[in-house]
Design an enzyme around this catalytic site. Structure first.
Site, PDB file in Angstrom:
ATOM      1  N   HIS A  47       4.481  65.332  39.044  1.00  0.00           N
ATOM      2  CA  HIS A  47       4.585  65.926  37.711  1.00  0.00           C
ATOM      3  C   HIS A  47       3.956  67.320  37.677  1.00  0.00           C
ATOM      4  CE1 HIS A  47       6.027  62.082  36.071  1.00  0.00           C
ATOM      5  NE2 HIS A  47       5.249  61.578  37.020  1.00  0.00           N
ATOM      6  N   HIS A  57       8.096  56.134  34.905  1.00  0.00           N
ATOM      7  CA  HIS A  57       6.810  56.804  34.688  1.00  0.00           C
ATOM      8  C   HIS A  57       5.888  55.965  33.799  1.00  0.00           C
ATOM      9  CE1 HIS A  57       3.898  59.902  34.414  1.00  0.00           C
ATOM     10  NE2 HIS A  57       4.362  60.545  33.353  1.00  0.00           N
ATOM     11  N   HIS A 160       6.414  59.141  24.845  1.00  0.00           N
ATOM     12  CA  HIS A 160       7.075  58.864  26.122  1.00  0.00           C
ATOM     13  C   HIS A 160       7.834  57.538  26.079  1.00  0.00           C
ATOM     14  CE1 HIS A 160       4.503  61.975  28.122  1.00  0.00           C
ATOM     15  NE2 HIS A 160       5.523  62.026  28.962  1.00  0.00           N
ATOM     16  N   GLU A 172       9.791  68.350  31.545  1.00  0.00           N
ATOM     17  CA  GLU A 172       8.548  68.980  31.124  1.00  0.00           C
ATOM     18  C   GLU A 172       8.240  70.186  32.013  1.00  0.00           C
ATOM     19  OE1 GLU A 172       6.251  64.995  29.460  1.00  0.00           O
ATOM     20  OE2 GLU A 172       6.133  65.464  31.593  1.00  0.00           O
TER      21      GLU A 172
END
Length: 214
Positions: A47, A57, A160, A172
């Site tokens: 990430h 995730h 999320h 992201e």
């Protein structure tokens, strides 16, 4: 056709989300040392910088990054400009934008000016109620211009979980500094990591001005 590279360069001194692995890029072999080729050794988390979150995730047993659909990662996208005085994108703000027919949505916030600094905890984020609104609108991919789409240490991960449980891909770590609000073609290609948790992967992301044929 203008092309905007909205990928954050990976480098040792870049901002890293608190608690994630830092970046190390070292020469494994070097021509300057008499080796036959330059070969770099890379060490950083999945990430780091511009990256994609897969359902795995936050959801045990859910889809991994190597299984994400290219049909979602490539296609028309809308960039919306969030006012600089907004630190939380909520349901009311979402309602102000014209998003009819939009499947890929990128938020350009004040965060895009943070990339030359150390890690910031006060980044603009998406609230859980706004995430639910996006799901209900049929959004399939949502992107943000910092290292997390969720409030720092939210304690619940509802933003999320709401998106990922509904198979919304999260991108992201974009840098949208040079990109005006409007419609573009998104091309987002995360590394096809076939081992590990499959939680996510760094990606090269570009935007192209839409052509009449798209």
């Amino acid at each position: 056709m203008p092309i905007y590279d909205v990928t954050v360069p990976v480098r040792a001194e870049m901002p890293i989300y608190e608690g994630d692995p830092g970046v190390k890029i070292e020469l494994w072999s070097a021509l300057a040392k008499g080796d036959s080729a330059n070969v770099s050794f890379l060490h950083f988390g999945a990430h780091t910088g511009t990256h994609v979150d897969a359902p795995a995730h936050f959801i045990e047993g859910a889809g991994k990054v190597d299984a994400l659909s290219l049909d979602v990662l490539i296609g028309p996208a809308r960039v919306v400009r969030v006012p600089d005085d907004v630190d939380e994108i909520d349901q009311d703000l979402i309602a102000r934008y014209e998003l009819s027919g939009v499947e890929r949505l990128l938020f350009h916030t004040r965060n895009s000016s943070f990339w030359s600094q150390g890690f910031r905890k006060d980044f603009t984020h998406l609230s859980p109620d706004a995430a639910r609104s996006l799901v209900e609108m049929g959004i399939r991919l949502v992107g943000t211009d910092y290292l997390s789409i969720e409030k720092f240490h939210s304690g619940h991960h509802r933003t999320h979980l709401t998106l990922l449980a509904n198979k919304v891909i999260i991108v992201e770590g974009l840098n949208l500094s040079e990109v005006a609000a409007g419609d573009y073609e998104l091309i987002c290609l995360p590394l096809k990591l076939a081992e590990g948790a499959g939680d996510g992967a760094p990606a090269r992301v570009i935007l192209r001005t839409l052509s009449d044929k798209l």
